[in-house]
Write a protein that holds these residues in place. Structure first.
Motif, PDB file in Angstrom:
ATOM      1  N   ASN A 112     -12.895  -9.110   2.347  1.00 48.88           N
ATOM      2  CA  ASN A 112     -14.067  -8.402   1.850  1.00 48.88           C
ATOM      3  C   ASN A 112     -13.596  -7.102   1.203  1.00 48.88           C
ATOM      4  N   VAL A 113     -13.177  -7.211  -0.045  1.00 48.62           N
ATOM      5  CA  VAL A 113     -12.554  -6.086  -0.741  1.00 48.62           C
ATOM      6  C   VAL A 113     -13.534  -4.934  -0.946  1.00 48.62           C
ATOM      7  N   ASN A 133      -4.456   6.853   3.396  1.00 44.21           N
ATOM      8  CA  ASN A 133      -5.796   6.380   3.027  1.00 44.21           C
ATOM      9  C   ASN A 133      -5.994   6.368   1.510  1.00 44.21           C
ATOM     10  N   TRP A 134      -5.392   7.339   0.813  1.00 46.59           N
ATOM     11  CA  TRP A 134      -5.474   7.316  -0.652  1.00 46.59           C
ATOM     12  C   TRP A 134      -4.708   6.133  -1.234  1.00 46.59           C
ATOM     13  N   PHE A 135      -3.564   5.794  -0.638  1.00 50.89           N
ATOM     14  CA  PHE A 135      -2.788   4.641  -1.107  1.00 50.89           C
ATOM     15  C   PHE A 135      -3.560   3.342  -0.891  1.00 50.89           C
ATOM     16  N   LYS A 136      -4.191   3.207   0.283  1.00 52.11           N
ATOM     17  CA  LYS A 136      -4.975   1.994   0.571  1.00 52.11           C
ATOM     18  C   LYS A 136      -6.125   1.871  -0.417  1.00 52.11           C
ATOM     19  N   GLN A 140      -6.722  -1.071  -3.654  1.00 54.24           N
ATOM     20  CA  GLN A 140      -7.901  -1.918  -3.833  1.00 54.24           C
ATOM     21  C   GLN A 140      -8.595  -1.651  -5.161  1.00 54.24           C
ATOM     22  N   TYR A 141      -8.570  -0.419  -5.625  1.00 50.45           N
ATOM     23  CA  TYR A 141      -9.088  -0.148  -6.961  1.00 50.45           C
ATOM     24  C   TYR A 141      -8.260  -0.886  -8.012  1.00 50.45           C
ATOM     25  N   LYS A 142      -6.962  -0.914  -7.811  1.00 50.59           N
ATOM     26  CA  LYS A 142      -6.088  -1.659  -8.722  1.00 50.59           C
ATOM     27  C   LYS A 142      -6.438  -3.141  -8.702  1.00 50.59           C
TER      28      LYS A 142
END
Length: 274
Positions: A112-113, A133-136, A140-142
């Protein structure tokens, strides 16, 4: 800085740290202290001095502070549950950064992206100086093709608080491999990323320091003061762990830096109140 309503329930050191370790904005208190440099403290992020702080734990052996509770209320709830000692009983801390991260990770397992993105965004709002948290969120934005927000998150994943967590090589890889979107093509970090490898220590010369200095200098110039101060503190933190001879070659003196940085901090807060 805004103090919690229940501030009288803890015994404060009353000396806000300038940096580099513990970082700027850390206010040590004595409850649940383990001694030997391991203790809790209130912590205000850069730019959130008008908000109530979270609670971090100083981990002396690792040279880091670790977010532990979303608020002083939650710390006190845990402290009382453990009979006013450092105990193993845990509490529910719904607004805690790692709680949101955990829920986001579970959503990814469930494929569930969109829900994962929702929780990762909440984690960055809960605490915005953590690289993970910014990397995670960036990843997902990518995944969904949102390149602008992906790149904004990667900038935040690099310009995070290295006294809490150092950016991973995966973060650096994403920074170096992306093609900046038009809105960010002139961002100081993108313009200076080519020779940045974030490797420190054990070298007679290290180009990373000059690159980082160029980035935070330009961030000051364009008015992104909070990010500039965070990155400057990271610069000083890495320099602090270098040998004295390396520091001398690079004209770095920790006491001089603290004095200048304290004045910058006071000036910024004063301007924010005008």
């Amino acid at each position: 800085m805004k103090l919690p309503n229940n501030i009288t329930e803890i015994s404060l050191n009353k000396e806000v740290q300038v940096g580099v370790y513990p970082p700027n904005g850390f206010l040590h208190f004595y409850e649940a202290s383990l001694g030997n440099g391991d203790y809790f403290g209130l912590y205000w992020e850069f730019g959130k001095e008008d908000k109530e702080p979270i609670v971090c734990e100083m981990i002396h052996d690792e040279g880091i502070i670790r977010p532990s509770f979303s608020s002083l209320d939650k710390f006190l709830e845990w402290y009382k549950l453990n009979d006013f000692d450092y105990g193993d009983e845990e509490i529910e801390d719904e607004n805690f950064v790692y709680n949101y991260l955990g829920k986001g990770n579970q959503c990814l397992k469930d494929n569930n992206v969109n829900k994962a993105i929702e929780f990762y965004k909440k984690s960055t709002k809960s605490f915005g100086e953590l690289s993970e948290n910014w990397f995670k969120l960036a990843s997902q934005y990518k995944r969904i093709g949102n390149e602008l927000d992906f790149q904004k998150c990667i900038i935040n994943a690099v310009i995070s608080n290295w006294a809490i967590e150092f950016p991973s090589q995966n973060v650096l890889r994403l920074l170096k491999n992306c093609t900046p979107v038009k809105e960010l093509e002139n961002h100081p970090l993108f313009k200076n990323r080519e020779n940045l490898d974030l490797n420190f220590g054990g070298q007679k010369e290290n180009k990373n320091y000059e690159i980082i200095k160029d980035v935070f200098t330009e961030l000051y110039e364009i008015g992104d003061t909070n990010k500039a101060m965070l990155l400057e503190q990271n610069y000083a933190l890495m320099m602090y762990w270098e040998t004295s001879s390396f520091q001398e070659r690079n004209n770095f003196n920790i006491n001089d830096w603290r004095s200048r940085f304290a004045q910058k901090t006071k000036s910024r807060i004063t301007l924010d109140k005008l």
